[in-house]
Design an enzyme around this catalytic site. Structure first.
Site, PDB file in Angstrom:
ATOM      1  N   PHE A  20     -21.687   8.926 -55.356  1.00  0.00           N
ATOM      2  CA  PHE A  20     -20.425   9.653 -55.387  1.00  0.00           C
ATOM      3  C   PHE A  20     -19.735   9.481 -56.728  1.00  0.00           C
ATOM      4  O   PHE A  20     -20.008   8.536 -57.468  1.00  0.00           O
ATOM      5  CB  PHE A  20     -19.516   9.171 -54.246  1.00  0.00           C
ATOM      6  CG  PHE A  20     -20.092   9.478 -52.896  1.00  0.00           C
ATOM      7  CD1 PHE A  20     -19.956  10.736 -52.338  1.00  0.00           C
ATOM      8  CD2 PHE A  20     -20.807   8.517 -52.197  1.00  0.00           C
ATOM      9  CE1 PHE A  20     -20.512  11.036 -51.107  1.00  0.00           C
ATOM     10  CE2 PHE A  20     -21.364   8.796 -50.962  1.00  0.00           C
ATOM     11  CZ  PHE A  20     -21.216  10.060 -50.414  1.00  0.00           C
ATOM     12  N   CYS A  21     -18.822  10.398 -57.002  1.00  0.00           N
ATOM     13  CA  CYS A  21     -18.041  10.408 -58.234  1.00  0.00           C
ATOM     14  C   CYS A  21     -17.474   9.016 -58.499  1.00  0.00           C
ATOM     15  O   CYS A  21     -16.962   8.391 -57.579  1.00  0.00           O
ATOM     16  CB  CYS A  21     -16.918  11.430 -58.077  1.00  0.00           C
ATOM     17  SG  CYS A  21     -15.944  11.671 -59.557  1.00  0.00           S
ATOM     18  N   PRO A  22     -17.623   8.529 -59.710  1.00  0.00           N
ATOM     19  CA  PRO A  22     -18.083   9.177 -60.941  1.00  0.00           C
ATOM     20  C   PRO A  22     -19.546   8.911 -61.286  1.00  0.00           C
ATOM     21  O   PRO A  22     -19.998   9.302 -62.355  1.00  0.00           O
ATOM     22  CB  PRO A  22     -17.182   8.548 -61.999  1.00  0.00           C
ATOM     23  CG  PRO A  22     -17.031   7.125 -61.537  1.00  0.00           C
ATOM     24  CD  PRO A  22     -16.983   7.225 -60.013  1.00  0.00           C
ATOM     25  N   ASP A  47     -23.272  14.841 -53.800  1.00  0.00           N
ATOM     26  CA  ASP A  47     -21.811  14.780 -53.862  1.00  0.00           C
ATOM     27  C   ASP A  47     -21.269  16.171 -54.189  1.00  0.00           C
ATOM     28  O   ASP A  47     -21.553  16.705 -55.263  1.00  0.00           O
ATOM     29  CB  ASP A  47     -21.378  13.779 -54.932  1.00  0.00           C
ATOM     30  CG  ASP A  47     -19.875  13.605 -55.022  1.00  0.00           C
ATOM     31  OD1 ASP A  47     -19.136  14.293 -54.275  1.00  0.00           O
ATOM     32  OD2 ASP A  47     -19.426  12.787 -55.832  1.00  0.00           O
TER      33      ASP A  47
END
Length: 84
Positions: A20-22, A47
């Site tokens: 997931f981000c980042p 994501d």
């Protein structure tokens, strides 16, 4: 795009499935650095935020987003590294 995605020869693949981000964009940044100028990278991510982040990454750094696809929760991107 002049040829179908299936016919593109990629130089490297980045699997960011489950991240997931980042993390996907951070990994993308490093992977692109390792590519030769004009090299083609295929990114596989899950994501949904990559649909926003990866195109912005390409615009910001001058790389070409050759193609993108979404398939049942998986997001695929083909990115050509800018010439030196």
């Amino acid at each position: 795009m002049s040829e179908p995605i299936e016919n593109l020869t990629v130089d490297a693949v980045l699997e960011a499935v489950g991240l997931f981000c980042p993390e996907p964009v951070m990994m993308l940044h490093q992977k692109v650095r390792d590519l030769p100028a004009g090299g083609l990278l295929k990114v596989i991510a899950t994501d949904p935020s990559t649909r926003r982040d990866i195109p912005k990454f390409c615009v910001f750094l001058g790389h070409e987003l050759v193609a993108e696809q979404a398939e049942e929760g998986t997001f695929l991107y083909w990115i050509r590294k800018k010439p030196d």
